[in-house]
Structures are given as C-alpha cells and as structure tokens.
Design a protein around this motif. Structure first.
Motif, PDB file in Angstrom:
ATOM      1  N   VAL A  52      68.660   3.916 -41.154  1.00 44.09           N
ATOM      2  CA  VAL A  52      68.734   3.956 -42.621  1.00 44.09           C
ATOM      3  C   VAL A  52      69.802   4.941 -43.105  1.00 44.09           C
ATOM      4  CG1 VAL A  52      66.358   3.172 -42.962  1.00 44.09           C
ATOM      5  CG2 VAL A  52      66.839   5.637 -42.793  1.00 44.09           C
ATOM      6  N   ASN A  58      68.731   8.195 -44.860  1.00 40.86           N
ATOM      7  CA  ASN A  58      68.067   8.120 -46.162  1.00 40.86           C
ATOM      8  C   ASN A  58      66.561   7.924 -45.957  1.00 40.86           C
ATOM      9  OD1 ASN A  58      67.155   7.561 -48.717  1.00 40.86           O
ATOM     10  ND2 ASN A  58      68.845   6.178 -49.224  1.00 40.86           N
ATOM     11  N   ARG A 110      64.463   5.169 -47.558  1.00 36.62           N
ATOM     12  CA  ARG A 110      64.643   3.790 -47.088  1.00 36.62           C
ATOM     13  C   ARG A 110      63.885   3.490 -45.800  1.00 36.62           C
ATOM     14  NH1 ARG A 110      70.458   2.464 -46.423  1.00 36.62           N
ATOM     15  NH2 ARG A 110      69.587   0.407 -46.014  1.00 36.62           N
ATOM     16  N   PRO A 122      61.156   2.145 -43.572  1.00 34.87           N
ATOM     17  CA  PRO A 122      60.092   1.180 -43.851  1.00 34.87           C
ATOM     18  C   PRO A 122      58.719   1.752 -43.524  1.00 34.87           C
ATOM     19  CG  PRO A 122      61.242   0.592 -41.837  1.00 34.87           C
ATOM     20  CD  PRO A 122      61.969   1.772 -42.430  1.00 34.87           C
ATOM     21  N   TYR A 145      64.561  14.656 -49.792  1.00 36.46           N
ATOM     22  CA  TYR A 145      63.504  13.688 -50.064  1.00 36.46           C
ATOM     23  C   TYR A 145      62.217  14.464 -50.249  1.00 36.46           C
ATOM     24  CZ  TYR A 145      59.968  10.088 -49.223  1.00 36.46           C
ATOM     25  OH  TYR A 145      58.897   9.254 -49.332  1.00 36.46           O
TER      26      TYR A 145
END
Length: 130
Positions: A73, A76, A79, A81, A109
C-alpha cells in the motif's frame, strides 16, 4: 575503427558504476514508523513498537510481514485491507497511531477502534499486533 568501438564500450562501462546508488542510499530504510496502541478510557497499558522497512527490523515482533503489508500500500496505513475474522463485542476503545516516513515522505495514521482486536483486524492483522 576497431579502437573507437572498443573505447566507446569501455567508456560506457565506466559510467555504469557512477549511476549506482551510494552505499549510504543503499542502506537507508524505505520507511520507518513508531507504532502505538493506547487505551482511550481509564488506566491501561500503552503498547508501542518501532518498525523499519528495507531492511526490515525494529522492535516489532513480525517486521517482515508488517513491512510486506506496507509495501503493498506504499506505506499508507489507511489503505491496509481489513483482515476478516471475529472479535469480541467488548467495548474497550483503543487509539492506534503510526507516525513516521515512507520513501522520504511523512506519514501519520491515527484511529480509534472499539477494542484491541478490532484495531488489529482493521489494519490488516499484523501492523498493530504487538
């Protein structure tokens, strides 16, 4: 004429090593994060780990799998899953945070989940599992 071709080939070979990354660039990590899981209410244990990717390491218990997920990802975390599975329905909210860099860019994040299991599963099942 043969000498010119030989010199051209040798000249091209000499320029190849100049284009290679320096030793410092080759050992610089692709990404690095400080990861935390903190209870939102009441007293509780704050857990933290460091994660370095490329080469994979840090205090995280499974840096290879965590970094593999992040590489998919591009670093990130949002992102990642969700990993399917069950969690208890207990309400013990935790705040997770991943603060660091990926390929020289700052990354941050933070999100609150209903409990630790939901936080782990909601971020791919590996990153905050420590």
């Amino acid at each position: 004429m043969c000498v010119r071709k030989t010199l051209a080939v040798i000249g091209g070979m000499v320029s190849i090593p100049l284009a290679a990354p320096s030793a410092a660039e080759a050992t610089e990590p692709v990404g690095g994060y400080r990861l935390t899981v903190a209870p939102v209410q009441g007293a509780g244990r704050v857990a933290s780990a460091s994660l370095r990717c490329g080469p994979d390491g840090g205090s995280h218990p499974d840096p290879v799998r965590a970094c593999d997920q992040l590489r998919r990802v591009n670093g990130n975390v949002a992102r990642l899953p969700e990993r399917p599975g069950r969690c208890t329905l207990e309400y013990a909210p935790v705040r997770v945070r991943a603060h660091g860099t990926w390929k020289g860019r700052p990354r941050d994040y933070a999100r609150t989940y209903s409990n630790r299991c939901a936080a782990i599963r909601g971020t791919g099942g590996v990153l905050f599992k420590f």
